[in-house]
Design a protein around this motif. Structure first.
Motif, PDB file in Angstrom:
ATOM      1  N   ARG A 138      -2.885  -9.681  -0.112  1.00 12.49           N
ATOM      2  CA  ARG A 138      -2.070  -9.693   1.111  1.00 12.49           C
ATOM      3  C   ARG A 138      -1.858  -8.247   1.540  1.00 12.49           C
ATOM      4  NH1 ARG A 138       1.398 -13.895  -2.097  1.00 12.49           N
ATOM      5  NH2 ARG A 138       1.098 -15.767  -0.849  1.00 12.49           N
ATOM      6  N   ILE A 139      -1.854  -7.998   2.855  1.00  8.56           N
ATOM      7  CA  ILE A 139      -1.486  -6.660   3.335  1.00  8.56           C
ATOM      8  C   ILE A 139      -0.477  -6.801   4.474  1.00  8.56           C
ATOM      9  CG2 ILE A 139      -3.599  -5.430   2.652  1.00  8.56           C
ATOM     10  CD1 ILE A 139      -4.562  -5.667   5.560  1.00  8.56           C
ATOM     11  N   THR A 140       0.320  -5.752   4.662  1.00  9.29           N
ATOM     12  CA  THR A 140       1.376  -5.799   5.683  1.00  9.29           C
ATOM     13  C   THR A 140       1.183  -4.691   6.706  1.00  9.29           C
ATOM     14  OG1 THR A 140       2.986  -6.777   4.195  1.00  9.29           O
ATOM     15  CG2 THR A 140       3.883  -5.496   6.004  1.00  9.29           C
ATOM     16  N   VAL A 165      -2.789 -14.736   9.807  1.00  9.68           N
ATOM     17  CA  VAL A 165      -1.425 -14.278   9.568  1.00  9.68           C
ATOM     18  C   VAL A 165      -0.722 -15.244   8.614  1.00  9.68           C
ATOM     19  CG1 VAL A 165       0.788 -13.819  10.680  1.00  9.68           C
ATOM     20  CG2 VAL A 165      -1.331 -13.263  11.866  1.00  9.68           C
ATOM     21  N   GLU A 166      -0.116 -14.710   7.557  1.00 17.88           N
ATOM     22  CA  GLU A 166       0.661 -15.580   6.663  1.00 17.88           C
ATOM     23  C   GLU A 166       2.143 -15.534   7.045  1.00 17.88           C
ATOM     24  OE1 GLU A 166       0.473 -14.841   2.407  1.00 17.88           O
ATOM     25  OE2 GLU A 166       0.697 -16.985   2.051  1.00 17.88           O
ATOM     26  N   ALA A 167       2.622 -14.349   7.428  1.00 18.24           N
ATOM     27  CA  ALA A 167       4.019 -14.229   7.876  1.00 18.24           C
ATOM     28  C   ALA A 167       4.055 -13.293   9.070  1.00 18.24           C
ATOM     29  CB  ALA A 167       4.885 -13.676   6.748  1.00 18.24           C
ATOM     30  N   LEU A 189      -0.975 -10.243   6.450  1.00 20.11           N
ATOM     31  CA  LEU A 189      -2.291 -10.888   6.524  1.00 20.11           C
ATOM     32  C   LEU A 189      -2.712 -11.298   5.119  1.00 20.11           C
ATOM     33  CD1 LEU A 189      -4.192  -8.361   8.841  1.00 20.11           C
ATOM     34  CD2 LEU A 189      -2.853 -10.357   9.517  1.00 20.11           C
ATOM     35  N   MET A 190      -3.504 -12.362   5.018  1.00 17.43           N
ATOM     36  CA  MET A 190      -3.952 -12.809   3.704  1.00 17.43           C
ATOM     37  C   MET A 190      -5.460 -13.048   3.710  1.00 17.43           C
ATOM     38  SD  MET A 190      -2.687 -16.742   3.819  1.00 17.43           S
ATOM     39  CE  MET A 190      -4.147 -17.525   3.176  1.00 17.43           C
ATOM     40  N   GLY A 191      -6.081 -12.950   2.544  1.00 21.72           N
ATOM     41  CA  GLY A 191      -7.512 -13.241   2.470  1.00 21.72           C
ATOM     42  C   GLY A 191      -8.167 -12.527   1.308  1.00 21.72           C
ATOM     43  N   ALA A 197     -10.418  -6.420   5.217  1.00 19.76           N
ATOM     44  CA  ALA A 197     -10.922  -5.186   5.841  1.00 19.76           C
ATOM     45  C   ALA A 197     -11.287  -5.487   7.301  1.00 19.76           C
ATOM     46  CB  ALA A 197     -12.130  -4.670   5.064  1.00 19.76           C
ATOM     47  N   ASP A 198     -11.938  -6.642   7.526  1.00 21.32           N
ATOM     48  CA  ASP A 198     -12.328  -7.018   8.896  1.00 21.32           C
ATOM     49  C   ASP A 198     -11.094  -7.316   9.752  1.00 21.32           C
ATOM     50  OD1 ASP A 198     -14.870  -6.810   7.929  1.00 21.32           O
ATOM     51  OD2 ASP A 198     -15.169  -8.975   7.675  1.00 21.32           O
ATOM     52  N   GLN A 199     -10.146  -8.074   9.166  1.00 19.32           N
ATOM     53  CA  GLN A 199      -8.939  -8.443   9.927  1.00 19.32           C
ATOM     54  C   GLN A 199      -8.124  -7.214  10.289  1.00 19.32           C
ATOM     55  OE1 GLN A 199      -6.559 -11.813   8.613  1.00 19.32           O
ATOM     56  NE2 GLN A 199      -7.948 -12.013   6.896  1.00 19.32           N
TER      57      GLN A 199
END
Ligand SMILES: Cc1cc2nc3c(=O)[nH]c(=O)nc-3n(C[C@H](O)[C@H](O)[C@H](O)COP(=O)(O)OP(=O)(O)OC[C@H]3O[C@@H](n4cnc5c(N)ncnc54)[C@H](O)[C@@H]3O)c2cc1C
Length: 317
Positions: A138-140, A165-167, A189-191, A197-199
């Motif tokens: 996950r990244i914010t 988007v997760e949150a 974001l999650m994945g 990297a793409d998102q």
């Protein structure tokens, strides 16, 4: 505290059945919610609910109060994840509803009755959930805006983009850093490593063209700080006097937030735009009847917790 009957359920905590290959699990209602999540973590799974809580809430308490967290954006609420319940009803009978299968379409879905019923319809003994895999990573991102219109406009744009988007929440006041003047948009974001990297490239190009005063991917420390502040309030904010959780049609969120921020420019707000959920801090001097009228005119409902709430009418005006 006001209640009619007190029943201690802390010994009702040992039942745990987990079928990882079916993505289902059953927990005793008295088990700590944090312990339940910890048990699932070993198999890379979780109950996709993340209500703010201090580690003392039970599985039964979370479900009976229908508590949700900021990942509601992607995962919805308990109604989307509870698949079976065992309850002792008012006649002392043990009643089962639902089944431990992900798809179950026969008869009325009686489980839904107990979600948010606050113990008024019986005592939950155990609860079964559908589960989700914990994402690889996950990244914010955080973006800061001067006005609620800009912040909510950006969240709409992100919702309509291909990023996973997760949150996503828009916050102001006590749920941002102490003395921060801006409206924060926090995006998780999650994945997989590659997809993130793409998102991240897609999201950066959206934010770059926006009117954000400041934006960027958060470091590990900042990520923790942002989500903690957004869940529990910043360390200079005193505990809230009272909080109103408002559910409103999504199309009305912007108007409601605009009204609040014009009426009380220093108010604290936490908004989940994609769920039509707005949390408003109430101070001692807040004019409750005016905002309740506004919400009901827009087709919404309000639940108030905190000071000055001593009856069903105060809580659900
Ligand atoms: C930052 C923060 C924000 C919070 N915001 C909210 C909020 O917005 N709304 C809110 O309600 N709480 C809120 N809480 C309080 C708390 O997280 C929840 O109320 C949680 O549900 C409490 O769990 P508990 O196990 O202590 O349940 P309790 O506090 O013991 O019970 C909560 C309710 O659930 C019922 N209940 C509990 N267990 C069962 C069972 N086994 N069967 C049937 N009924 C049962 C009780 O009768 C009661 O009505 C918040 C807490 C924190 C830290």
């Amino acid at each position: 505290k006001q209640f009619d009957i007190g029943i201690d359920l802390k010994n009702l905590a040992s039942c745990f059945r987990h079928t990882p290959e079916d993505l289902t699990a059953t927990f005793a209602a008295g088990m700590l919610f944090s312990e339940a999540q910890e048990k699932l973590k070993e198999s890379g799974q979780w109950i996709p609910l993340n209500p703010p809580e201090n580690g003392t809430s039970t599985v039964g308490g979370i479900i009976s109060a229908n508590r949700f967290g900021l990942r509601r954006h992607r995962h919805g609420t308990a109604r989307d994840w509870v698949i079976a319940t065992t309850v002792v009803n008012g006649e002392g009978k043990i009643v089962k509803a639902g089944a431990n299968v992900v798809k179950n379409v026969s008869g009325y879905d009686m489980n839904k009755l107990y979600i948010g019923a606050r113990g008024t319809l019986g005592i939950l003994l155990d609860i079964s959930f559908k589960l989700a895999p914990i994402p690889e990573k996950r990244i914010t991102f955080r973006a800061c805006f001067s006005t609620p219109e800009e912040a909510l406009g950006m969240s709409n744009q992100i919702n309509n983009s291909p990023v996973e988007v997760e949150a996503l929440t828009v916050v102001k006041g006590r749920w941002t850093a102490a003395k921060a003047k801006h409206w924060w948009v926090l995006i998780e974001l999650m994945g997989t490593e590659q997809s993130l990297a793409d998102q991240s490239t897609v999201l950066s190009s959206i934010l770059e063209k926006s009117s954000a005063n400041r934006w960027g991917e958060a470091s590990k420390e900042d990520t923790q700080f942002y989500w903690k502040t957004t869940q529990f309030g910043n360390n200079e904010a005193s505990p809230p006097f009272a909080e109103a959780t408002i559910s409103i049609p999504k199309s009305k969120v912007e108007q409601l937030v605009y009204n609040f921020s014009v009426g009380e420019p220093d108010c604290s707000l936490k908004i989940l735009p994609a769920s039509g959920s707005v949390i408003l801090e109430l101070t001692e001097g807040s004019d409750r009847s005016t905002f309740i009228d506004q919400v009901s005119e827009m087709g919404g409902t309000v639940e108030i917790i905190g000071s000055g709430v001593s009856s069903v009418e105060d809580r659900w005006p």
